[in-house]
Design a protein around this motif. Structure first.
Motif, PDB file in Angstrom:
ATOM      1  N   ARG A 261     -74.412 -37.681  23.470  1.00  0.00           N
ATOM      2  CA  ARG A 261     -74.169 -36.135  22.921  1.00  0.00           C
ATOM      3  C   ARG A 261     -72.752 -36.176  22.959  1.00  0.00           C
TER       4      ARG A 261
ATOM      5  N   ALA B 216     -73.918 -31.193  29.831  1.00  0.00           N
ATOM      6  CA  ALA B 216     -72.534 -30.259  29.288  1.00  0.00           C
ATOM      7  C   ALA B 216     -71.789 -30.120  30.319  1.00  0.00           C
TER       8      ALA B 216
ATOM      9  N   TYR C 216     -75.376 -23.166  25.974  1.00  0.00           N
ATOM     10  CA  TYR C 216     -75.945 -23.825  27.278  1.00  0.00           C
ATOM     11  C   TYR C 216     -76.048 -22.308  28.158  1.00  0.00           C
TER      12      TYR C 216
ATOM     13  N   CYS D  53     -79.311 -33.650  28.831  1.00  0.00           N
ATOM     14  CA  CYS D  53     -78.803 -32.569  28.077  1.00  0.00           C
ATOM     15  C   CYS D  53     -79.768 -31.627  28.251  1.00  0.00           C
ATOM     16  N   ALA D  54     -78.873 -30.214  28.351  1.00  0.00           N
ATOM     17  CA  ALA D  54     -79.746 -29.151  28.700  1.00  0.00           C
ATOM     18  C   ALA D  54     -80.819 -28.931  27.509  1.00  0.00           C
TER      19      ALA D  54
END
Ligand SMILES: Nc1nc2c(c(=O)[nH]1)N[C@H]1C(S)=C(S)[C@@H](COP(=O)(O)O)O[C@H]1N2
Ligand SMILES: [Mo]
Length: 357
Positions: A47, A199, A224, A94-95
């Motif tokens: 990402r 992140a 985020y 990843c969120a």
């Protein structure tokens, strides 16, 4: 330390890829390709908010600065390698993992990469504790905020509170699964922040600012965050800045899964932020919830593998799986909408297409 080509430049069928948007590259792990406990580096999701930078290891430095430090310090790779090295097995997720299910549930997509199940991986990360590195500059008693920044074009940066930055398992990783970090995963040095959204784990570290005041960025105030009608705005943020990842499970299946009739073993993985999952249950179509089998190891802030053995008749089926963590958190049946499509952890009705053999 040898450099290897950026993985995203030669994406293979091992990934589900997302169309690149403005230099971004996103590649999702196909969980159906996993076998062992760790995600092999070549299968680990990627990402990037902007393109992968190629950093010269000879001239690379990490700068420590800010009014929360006793002095400014610049470290090169050799200086980091000379500090005590530790290894941890940790997930990075990843969120926005499972963001595609907002479109599925609400009929419109949340903004961002439409990940299905594979924006998570577990690796062995080796390097230096962030605490050890910050001690080179001396952390002042009044310090409250640590802001690591990447050297990519977008200078990706997201703050951490001091206590998380100083935790035993917050690392500056120089290696992943026993090899120097590959370019796409942040060479030569990335942060690994256990249990928190991906992140927070800044890649291509170039600078860390420690301050006696808050250091907010776009990435904890405008993205985020949990934002939208169901969430209050908090301080400078459009919602609630995300920290820890919630309890979730994923089957090692493609979407939809193509299976043969008869007794089948379906495997998967379950995880819960800094904690551990201690129960996984499944349900086929309208059947009862039943326990799945858990395997070892079951490491905190990583994941546990689970399996179910079930009889499948030809036709269309739905498999539902839910994980329960050691604190008693259960995956919910539904999650409310949020604009950035973060933290989807509802029970998913996974489509199984069972052929006639
Ligand atoms: N410098 C920098 N660090 C970054 C990013 C980025 O775009 N730039 N992306 C973050 C996000 S959103 C995630 S989910 C993880 C992904 O790590 P991976 O690509 O190694 O899987 O890196 C994080 N660190
Ligand atoms: Mo992410």
């Amino acid at each position: 330390m040898s450099q290897r080509p950026a993985i995203y430049k030669s994406l293979s069928t091992r990934y589900f890829t997302q169309p690149p948007q403005g230099g971004e590259s996103n590649a999702e792990t196909r969980l159906s390709q996993l076998a062992g406990y760790l995600t092999p580096t070549a299968l680990f999701y990627i990402r990037n908010h902007t393109a992968t930078p190629e950093i010269d290891l000879q001239t690379w430095t990490l700068q420590l600065e800010g009014d929360g430090l006793k002095r400014s310090v610049t470290l090169d790779l050799a200086a980091l390698q000379a500090l005590p090295q530790v290894s941890v097995i940790r997930a990075i997720e990843c969120a926005g993992n499972a963001r595609a299910f907002f479109a599925h549930d609400f009929g419109e997509p949340a903004e961002g990469a439409q990940w299905r199940s594979g924006a998570i991986g577990v690796a062995e990360w080796s390097g230096v504790r962030l605490r050890e590195v910050l001690e080179q500059a001396g952390v002042r008693a009044e310090a409250i905020s640590v802001l690591p920044e990447g050297l990519d074009e977008g200078r990706f940066a997201r703050p951490l509170p001091l206590d998380k930055a100083l935790a035993d398992d917050t690392l500056i990783a120089l290696a992943m699964n026993g090899e120097p970090l590959p370019l796409d995963h942040g060479a030569p040095a990335r942060l690994v922040v256990s249990g928190w959204l991906g992140a927070a784990s800044i890649k291509w570290l170039g600078r860390i600012s420690v301050a006696t005041h808050e250091q907010n960025t776009y990435w904890n105030t405008r993205d985020y965050t949990l934002a939208g009608p169901d969430y209050p705005a908090e301080g400078e943020a459009d919602g609630i800045p995300i920290t820890m990842m919630p309890v979730m499970s994923m089957p090692e299946l493609d979407w939809p899964a193509e299976l043969s009739p008869g007794r089948q073993v379906i495997r998967g993985r379950a995880f819960s932020g800094e904690g551990r999952v201690n129960r996984v249950e499944y349900r086929l179509d309208d059947g009862e919830w039943q326990p799945a089998r858990l395997e070892t190891p079951n490491l905190p802030a990583a994941w546990v593998r689970w399996s179910v053995s079930t009889e499948l008749a030809p036709g269309e089926h739905k498999l539902r799986v839910r994980a329960i963590d050691e604190a008693g958190n259960v995956q919910p049946d539904q999650v409310p909408w949020n604009d950035h499509g973060c933290l989807y952890n509802a029970v998913i009705a996974w489509p199984l297409h069972v052929g006639d053999r």
